[in-house]
Write an enzyme that holds these catalytic residues in place. Structure first.
Site, PDB file in Angstrom:
ATOM      1  N   SER A 116       5.762-101.219 -91.111  1.00 50.49           N
ATOM      2  CA  SER A 116       7.131-101.572 -90.711  1.00 50.49           C
ATOM      3  C   SER A 116       7.240-103.034 -90.317  1.00 50.49           C
ATOM      4  O   SER A 116       8.337-103.558 -90.210  1.00 50.49           O
ATOM      5  CB  SER A 116       7.550-100.774 -89.471  1.00 50.49           C
ATOM      6  OG  SER A 116       7.301 -99.428 -89.618  1.00 50.49           O
ATOM      7  N   HIS A 137       7.984-100.384 -98.337  1.00 51.64           N
ATOM      8  CA  HIS A 137       8.461 -99.929 -97.028  1.00 51.64           C
ATOM      9  C   HIS A 137       9.582 -98.909 -97.211  1.00 51.64           C
ATOM     10  O   HIS A 137      10.737 -99.265 -97.468  1.00 51.64           O
ATOM     11  CB  HIS A 137       8.938-101.149 -96.210  1.00 51.64           C
ATOM     12  CG  HIS A 137       9.389-100.802 -94.836  1.00 51.64           C
ATOM     13  ND1 HIS A 137      10.410-101.462 -94.193  1.00 51.64           N
ATOM     14  CD2 HIS A 137       8.981 -99.842 -93.973  1.00 51.64           C
ATOM     15  CE1 HIS A 137      10.585-100.931 -93.004  1.00 51.64           C
ATOM     16  NE2 HIS A 137       9.745 -99.945 -92.845  1.00 51.64           N
ATOM     17  N   GLU A 149      12.011-101.116 -99.254  1.00 49.19           N
ATOM     18  CA  GLU A 149      11.822-102.566 -99.372  1.00 49.19           C
ATOM     19  C   GLU A 149      10.515-102.806-100.126  1.00 49.19           C
ATOM     20  O   GLU A 149       9.475-102.241 -99.757  1.00 49.19           O
ATOM     21  CB  GLU A 149      11.737-103.208 -97.981  1.00 49.19           C
ATOM     22  CG  GLU A 149      13.074-103.236 -97.252  1.00 49.19           C
ATOM     23  CD  GLU A 149      12.964-103.864 -95.869  1.00 49.19           C
ATOM     24  OE1 GLU A 149      13.770-104.738 -95.551  1.00 49.19           O
ATOM     25  OE2 GLU A 149      12.061-103.482 -95.095  1.00 49.19           O
ATOM     26  N   ASN A 188      14.324-104.064 -90.804  1.00 46.20           N
ATOM     27  CA  ASN A 188      13.920-103.855 -89.416  1.00 46.20           C
ATOM     28  C   ASN A 188      14.290-105.023 -88.517  1.00 46.20           C
ATOM     29  O   ASN A 188      14.429-104.870 -87.304  1.00 46.20           O
ATOM     30  CB  ASN A 188      12.420-103.557 -89.316  1.00 46.20           C
ATOM     31  CG  ASN A 188      12.144-102.093 -89.574  1.00 46.20           C
ATOM     32  OD1 ASN A 188      13.084-101.295 -89.701  1.00 46.20           O
ATOM     33  ND2 ASN A 188      10.892-101.735 -89.669  1.00 46.20           N
TER      34      ASN A 188
HETATM   35  N1  LIG Z   1       8.599 -93.527 -88.514  1.00 44.21           N
HETATM   36  C1  LIG Z   1       9.364 -94.290 -89.279  1.00 44.21           C
HETATM   37  O1  LIG Z   1      10.609 -94.141 -89.313  1.00 44.21           O
HETATM   38  C2  LIG Z   1       8.746 -95.338 -90.170  1.00 44.21           C
HETATM   39  C3  LIG Z   1       9.552 -95.975 -91.118  1.00 44.21           C
HETATM   40  C4  LIG Z   1       8.983 -96.908 -91.990  1.00 44.21           C
HETATM   41  C5  LIG Z   1       7.628 -97.231 -91.877  1.00 44.21           C
HETATM   42  N2  LIG Z   1       6.872 -96.600 -90.932  1.00 44.21           N
HETATM   43  C6  LIG Z   1       5.430 -96.944 -90.890  1.00 44.21           C
HETATM   44  O2  LIG Z   1       4.707 -95.899 -91.539  1.00 44.21           O
HETATM   45  C7  LIG Z   1       3.405 -95.769 -90.938  1.00 44.21           C
HETATM   46  C8  LIG Z   1       3.216 -94.336 -90.447  1.00 44.21           C
HETATM   47  O3  LIG Z   1       4.277 -93.992 -89.574  1.00 44.21           O
HETATM   48  P1  LIG Z   1       4.644 -92.464 -89.261  1.00 44.21           P
HETATM   49  O4  LIG Z   1       5.957 -92.491 -88.579  1.00 44.21           O
HETATM   50  O5  LIG Z   1       4.448 -91.627 -90.482  1.00 44.21           O
HETATM   51  O6  LIG Z   1       3.502 -92.120 -88.196  1.00 44.21           O
HETATM   52  P2  LIG Z   1       2.870 -90.692 -87.831  1.00 44.21           P
HETATM   53  O7  LIG Z   1       2.226 -90.870 -86.512  1.00 44.21           O
HETATM   54  O8  LIG Z   1       3.876 -89.611 -88.017  1.00 44.21           O
HETATM   55  O9  LIG Z   1       1.755 -90.488 -88.985  1.00 44.21           O
HETATM   56  C9  LIG Z   1       0.605 -91.268 -89.120  1.00 44.21           C
HETATM   57  C10 LIG Z   1      -0.486 -90.365 -89.691  1.00 44.21           C
HETATM   58  O10 LIG Z   1      -1.613 -91.184 -90.067  1.00 44.21           O
HETATM   59  C11 LIG Z   1      -2.783 -90.452 -89.769  1.00 44.21           C
HETATM   60  N3  LIG Z   1      -3.876 -91.407 -89.683  1.00 44.21           N
HETATM   61  C12 LIG Z   1      -4.120 -92.311 -88.691  1.00 44.21           C
HETATM   62  N4  LIG Z   1      -5.182 -93.054 -89.018  1.00 44.21           N
HETATM   63  C13 LIG Z   1      -5.617 -92.638 -90.231  1.00 44.21           C
HETATM   64  C14 LIG Z   1      -6.676 -93.028 -91.108  1.00 44.21           C
HETATM   65  N5  LIG Z   1      -7.525 -94.016 -90.791  1.00 44.21           N
HETATM   66  N6  LIG Z   1      -6.826 -92.361 -92.284  1.00 44.21           N
HETATM   67  C15 LIG Z   1      -5.991 -91.356 -92.621  1.00 44.21           C
HETATM   68  N7  LIG Z   1      -4.967 -90.941 -91.834  1.00 44.21           N
HETATM   69  C16 LIG Z   1      -4.786 -91.583 -90.660  1.00 44.21           C
HETATM   70  C17 LIG Z   1      -2.465 -89.737 -88.461  1.00 44.21           C
HETATM   71  O11 LIG Z   1      -3.332 -88.628 -88.248  1.00 44.21           O
HETATM   72  C18 LIG Z   1      -1.002 -89.327 -88.691  1.00 44.21           C
HETATM   73  O12 LIG Z   1      -0.890 -88.026 -89.247  1.00 44.21           O
HETATM   74  C19 LIG Z   1       3.353 -96.836 -89.834  1.00 44.21           C
HETATM   75  O13 LIG Z   1       2.785 -97.994 -90.367  1.00 44.21           O
HETATM   76  C20 LIG Z   1       4.822 -97.050 -89.493  1.00 44.21           C
HETATM   77  O14 LIG Z   1       5.074 -98.299 -88.916  1.00 44.21           O
HETATM   78  C21 LIG Z   1       7.381 -95.653 -90.087  1.00 44.21           C
END
Ligand SMILES: NC(=O)c1ccc[n+]([C@@H]2O[C@H](COP(=O)([O-])OP(=O)(O)OC[C@H]3O[C@@H](n4cnc5c(N)ncnc54)[C@H](O)[C@@H]3O)[C@@H](O)[C@H]2O)c1
Length: 295
Positions: A116, A137, A149, A188
């Site tokens: 993000s 993204h 994005e 963002n």
């Molecule tokens: N939540 C949102 O709205 C959103 C939107 C756009 C981008 N993002 C980005 O997406 C990414 C994930 O966000 P999310 O909301 O899905 O988080 P989340 O916490 O729901 O999921 C992350 C997952 O990654 C797993 N994980 C952590 N380390 C790992 C590794 N080394 N290998 C494999 N799996 C691993 C965790 O167990 C977890 O299930 C982040 O970079 C976040 O900034 C989030």
């Protein structure tokens, strides 16, 4: 048809795996936490069945589900044409992952991050082939939101950037091209500014959470307001993103107030746990939470 590996099966990874499978790709989905993987597969089943019943996906729910294969480790990576990293917003973790993937994947494989906030150029810095690293993204919930994005790192090749835009189009998503690799990219920066202002107004007692959200809905045609958006995204994720911005020297892009930290400490992580800026009941009722009671 290309193979896609999605690493991280949380809120975003599950959704990305689903839209890629809906687009006809074979998707491998991996997570370090087997429970997260299991929960996400159940979520995908529920979501695809709902979309199929409304005629919103072309294939049957079952064939989309069958195209997502949960995997325990990353040994499938060399057989994938696309690898999309969707793990926690942690720069070191993502950098190390890209370094490892770069060492085992053929040079034609595109390595993408769903970060993000972190510039793609930094995530690619430990790879030998930074020209194949790109930002994809997505926005959550991914099966409902069409925006992606596509971010060009300083070293991303024109060919990989174009291929990535085509890939996003092939999923039926809308690609917005981010031509300079800056923290927070485009969307963002805009939504972070709105959230920062909204939180400040509520913290000072000038407006309520509900009025801010309703105001943006009725006055600006936002589907939902900044607090509901934050609850949907996950307040723990928002906090990590805010910290990542600060670490990049761009701390003013997110909320400065301590409320987010207190909310996470109190276990109010958003809709996924039934409580955040609102309390959620299973029948869809939402009650705003009084943030001034937080310790
Ligand atoms: N939540 C949102 O709205 C959103 C939107 C756009 C981008 N993002 C980005 O997406 C990414 C994930 O966000 P999310 O909301 O899905 O988080 P989340 O916490 O729901 O999921 C992350 C997952 O990654 C797993 N994980 C952590 N380390 C790992 C590794 N080394 N290998 C494999 N799996 C691993 C965790 O167990 C977890 O299930 C982040 O970079 C976040 O900034 C989030």
């Amino acid at each position: 048809m290309d193979n896609v590996l999605v690493i991280g099966a949380g809120f975003m990874g599950g959704g990305i795996a689903q839209v890629a499978a809906q687009g006809g790709y074979t998707v491998y989905l991996q997570d370090i936490n087997p429970e997260a993987l299991q929960k996400t597969m159940a979520q995908v089943k529920w979501s695809t069945e709902k979309l199929a019943s409304k005629g919103k996906i072309q294939d049957s729910a079952k064939s989309v589900q069958d195209r997502i294969i949960p995997v325990k480790d990353l040994s499938i990576a060399p057989k994938c044409q696309w690898v999309i990293e969707v793990v926690f917003e942690d720069e070191k973790m993502k950098k190390d992952l890209f370094k490892d993937l770069d060492a085992v994947c053929p040079v034609e494989t595109v390595l993408a991050s769903n970060t993000s906030s972190i510039p793609i150029t930094r995530l690619a810095s430990l790879t030998k082939h930074p020209e194949r690293v790109v930002g994809l993204h997505f926005f959550g919930p991914v099966p409902m939101m069409r925006l992606v994005e596509v971010i060009k790192g300083n070293m991303t090749s024109d060919a990989v950037f174009k291929k990535s835009v085509d890939f996003i189009n092939s999923l039926g998503q809308y690609p917005v091209k981010v031509m300079q690799d800056i923290p927070g990219f485009i969307m963002n920066r805009i939504s972070g500014a709105a959230f920062r202002e909204a939180l400040d107004l509520v913290e000072k007692g000038i407006a309520t959470i509900e009025d801010v959200d309703k105001g943006m809905h009725y006055g600006f045609n936002w589907n939902i307001g900044p607090f509901e958006i934050a609850d949907n995204a996950g307040l723990d994720t928002y906090l990590r993103v805010g910290k990542a911005f600060s670490a990049l020297g761009a701390g003013d892009l997110m909320a400065k107030s301590g409320i987010l930290e207190k909310m996470v400490k109190a276990g109010r992580l958003g809709r996924k746990v039934g409580k955040g800026f609102y309390d959620y009941t299973p029948d869809g009722k939402m009650t705003p939470f009084d943030v001034t009671t937080l310790k």
